[in-house]
Design an enzyme around this catalytic site. Structure first.
Site, PDB file in Angstrom:
ATOM      1  N   ASP A  14       0.946  -1.247   0.153  1.00 28.56           N
ATOM      2  CA  ASP A  14       0.457  -0.025  -0.378  1.00 28.56           C
ATOM      3  C   ASP A  14       1.226   1.114  -0.134  1.00 28.56           C
ATOM      4  OD1 ASP A  14      -2.347   1.434   0.808  1.00 28.56           O
ATOM      5  OD2 ASP A  14      -1.795   2.256   2.812  1.00 28.56           O
ATOM      6  N   ASP A  16       0.043   5.582   0.624  1.00 30.67           N
ATOM      7  CA  ASP A  16      -0.240   6.061   1.927  1.00 30.67           C
ATOM      8  C   ASP A  16      -0.340   5.734   3.284  1.00 30.67           C
ATOM      9  OD1 ASP A  16      -1.110   7.923   0.478  1.00 30.67           O
ATOM     10  OD2 ASP A  16      -2.446   7.113  -0.380  1.00 30.67           O
ATOM     11  N   GLY A  57     -10.013   7.724  -1.393  1.00 32.69           N
ATOM     12  CA  GLY A  57     -10.085   8.196  -2.488  1.00 32.69           C
ATOM     13  C   GLY A  57     -11.364   9.292  -2.250  1.00 32.69           C
ATOM     14  N   LYS A  59     -11.671  11.589  -4.227  1.00 33.78           N
ATOM     15  CA  LYS A  59     -13.069  12.319  -5.554  1.00 33.78           C
ATOM     16  C   LYS A  59     -13.568  12.205  -4.306  1.00 33.78           C
ATOM     17  CE  LYS A  59     -11.805  10.883  -9.189  1.00 33.78           C
ATOM     18  NZ  LYS A  59     -10.725  10.042  -9.462  1.00 33.78           N
ATOM     19  N   ARG A  61     -13.549  11.000  -0.817  1.00 35.31           N
ATOM     20  CA  ARG A  61     -13.872  11.998   0.210  1.00 35.31           C
ATOM     21  C   ARG A  61     -14.476  13.510   0.337  1.00 35.31           C
ATOM     22  NH1 ARG A  61      -8.338  10.965   1.646  1.00 35.31           N
ATOM     23  NH2 ARG A  61      -8.797   8.744   1.864  1.00 35.31           N
ATOM     24  N   LYS A  90      -6.061  19.780  -6.290  1.00 39.52           N
ATOM     25  CA  LYS A  90      -4.884  18.947  -4.773  1.00 39.52           C
ATOM     26  C   LYS A  90      -4.120  18.007  -5.098  1.00 39.52           C
ATOM     27  CE  LYS A  90      -4.853  14.940  -2.313  1.00 39.52           C
ATOM     28  NZ  LYS A  90      -4.832  14.297  -2.215  1.00 39.52           N
ATOM     29  N   ASP A 188      -0.852  -0.388   6.054  1.00 36.28           N
ATOM     30  CA  ASP A 188      -1.532   0.536   7.245  1.00 36.28           C
ATOM     31  C   ASP A 188      -2.859   0.751   8.241  1.00 36.28           C
ATOM     32  OD1 ASP A 188      -2.271   2.318   5.426  1.00 36.28           O
ATOM     33  OD2 ASP A 188      -1.843   3.481   6.840  1.00 36.28           O
TER      34      ASP A 188
HETATM   35  C1  XBP Z   1      -5.606   5.898   0.545  1.00 34.30           C
HETATM   36  C2  XBP Z   1      -6.425   6.956   0.225  1.00 34.30           C
HETATM   37  C3  XBP Z   1      -5.980   8.392  -0.478  1.00 34.30           C
HETATM   38  C4  XBP Z   1      -5.599   9.307  -0.323  1.00 34.30           C
HETATM   39  C5  XBP Z   1      -5.660  10.715  -0.612  1.00 34.30           C
HETATM   40  O1  XBP Z   1      -5.486   4.897   1.441  1.00 34.30           O
HETATM   41  O2  XBP Z   1      -7.466   6.641   0.504  1.00 34.30           O
HETATM   42  O3  XBP Z   1      -7.133   8.672  -1.649  1.00 34.30           O
HETATM   43  O4  XBP Z   1      -5.711   9.340   1.611  1.00 34.30           O
HETATM   44  O5  XBP Z   1      -5.169  10.224  -2.239  1.00 34.30           O
HETATM   45  P1  XBP Z   1      -4.653   3.487   0.960  1.00 34.30           P
HETATM   46  P2  XBP Z   1      -6.513  10.821  -3.796  1.00 34.30           P
HETATM   47  O6  XBP Z   1      -3.968   3.947   1.259  1.00 34.30           O
HETATM   48  O7  XBP Z   1      -5.712   3.043   1.544  1.00 34.30           O
HETATM   49  O8  XBP Z   1      -4.387   3.576  -0.318  1.00 34.30           O
HETATM   50  O9  XBP Z   1      -6.463  12.027  -3.296  1.00 34.30           O
HETATM   51  O10 XBP Z   1      -5.280  10.663  -4.314  1.00 34.30           O
HETATM   52  O11 XBP Z   1      -7.261   9.509  -3.388  1.00 34.30           O
HETATM   53 MG    MG Z   2      -2.705   3.141   3.353  1.00 34.76          MG
END
Ligand code: XBP
Ligand code: MG
Length: 257
Positions: A14, A16, A57, A59, A61, A90, A188
């Site tokens: 993963d 983020d 995601g 968008k 969110r 963003k 995570d």
């Molecule tokens: C990460 C997300 C992403 C980021 C923002 O989740 O949910 O939406 O917060 O990125 P994971 P974007 O770690 O489970 O992949 O704005 O590009 O969506």
């Molecule tokens: Mg994550």
């Protein structure tokens, strides 16, 4: 004993929260900067963002935030396109932020990636964030050539259903032409774990800033981070006896037994 069929072939990361702690001081700041540019008086503070992170995601969110906190915005006739353009802005802010190098990789990430490459284990990414953001993070931390180290990168809208749906992990497994039992996912978050488990992947959790209190039932182990030989991880929960204090190739192979 590990049979050949179940020998570790690939690690699916993963992004983020797992490769780097990007949410609080990365994505959140980029969202707020985009809101400002669009003359919106929205401010996603640290606590509010914790609630909003339940929706994966960017968008998706933003839409959730509108529905819950600023429903008058729903009357915009071109709402979907407007969200897309706000989110593109963003992403630009997030990319510039990554260029400053302000968000480092988490402990053990670079070491493990280098070791897995030496051991000829395939590397893949399964993330909800956009490809632009993955590229920007890899470039600023491991260097531009590191993008090519990953055999498959599954990101953003490549699948219609984001985590906790299994789609992104299933897509990456299809591209790798491997079975879930030949791989390990590193995640995570609870949404990420649900997604990986629904794709039948053994999943290791390294908790991050926003996720440490989430439910990680079903993970093979829950650790503070990947650890380093000079900076061991803290074990939060494990289904097996862990014989090392940092995650390396041997450690991951052991998890498949
Ligand atoms: C990460 C997300 C992403 C980021 C923002 O989740 O949910 O939406 O917060 O990125 P994971 P974007 O770690 O489970 O992949 O704005 O590009 O969506
Ligand atoms: Mg994550």
């Amino acid at each position: 004993m590990t049979n050949t069929q179940n020998k570790l072939q690939a690690v699916l990361f993963d992004v983020d929260g797992t490769l780097a702690d990007t949410e609080q001081d990365g994505h959140r700041l980029a969202f707020n900067a985009a809101f400002k540019q669009f003359n919106l008086n929205w401010n996603w503070d640290i606590d509010l963002y914790s609630e909003l992170l339940q929706v994966t995601g960017g968008k998706e969110r933003i839409r959730y935030y509108i529905e819950r906190y600023v429903p008058a915005t729903l009357n915009k006739s071109d709402l979907t396109d407007w969200i897309i353009s706000l989110h593109k802005t963003k992403t630009k802010y997030f990319e510039s932020l990554m260029e400053t190098g302000s968000i480092p990789l988490r402990p053990g990430v670079a070491r493990l990636i280098h070791e897995l490459r030496q051991e000829k284990i395939k590397l893949a990414i399964a993330t909800t964030t956009t490809m632009e953001n993955v590229t920007a993070l890899l470039k600023s931390t491991l260097g531009e050539e590191s993008i090519g180290w990953f055999d498959v990168i599954g990101a953003g809208d490549i699948v219609p259903m984001k985590k906790p749906a299994p789609d992104i992990y299933q897509w990456v497994l299809d591209q790798l032409k491997l079975t879930a039992q030949q791989c390990i996912a590193i995640e995570d978050s609870e949404n990420g774990l649900k997604s990986a488990l629904a794709a039948n992947l053994p999943t290791l959790i390294t908790v991050s800033g926003y996720t440490r209190l989430q439910d990680f039932n079903g993970a093979v182990a829950v650790l503070s981070d990947l650890g380093e030989p000079f900076q061991p991880f803290t074990q939060i929960k494990s289904m097996t006896t862990l014989d090392k204090e940092w995650v390396d190739y041997r450690f991951l192979s052991g998890l498949l037994r």
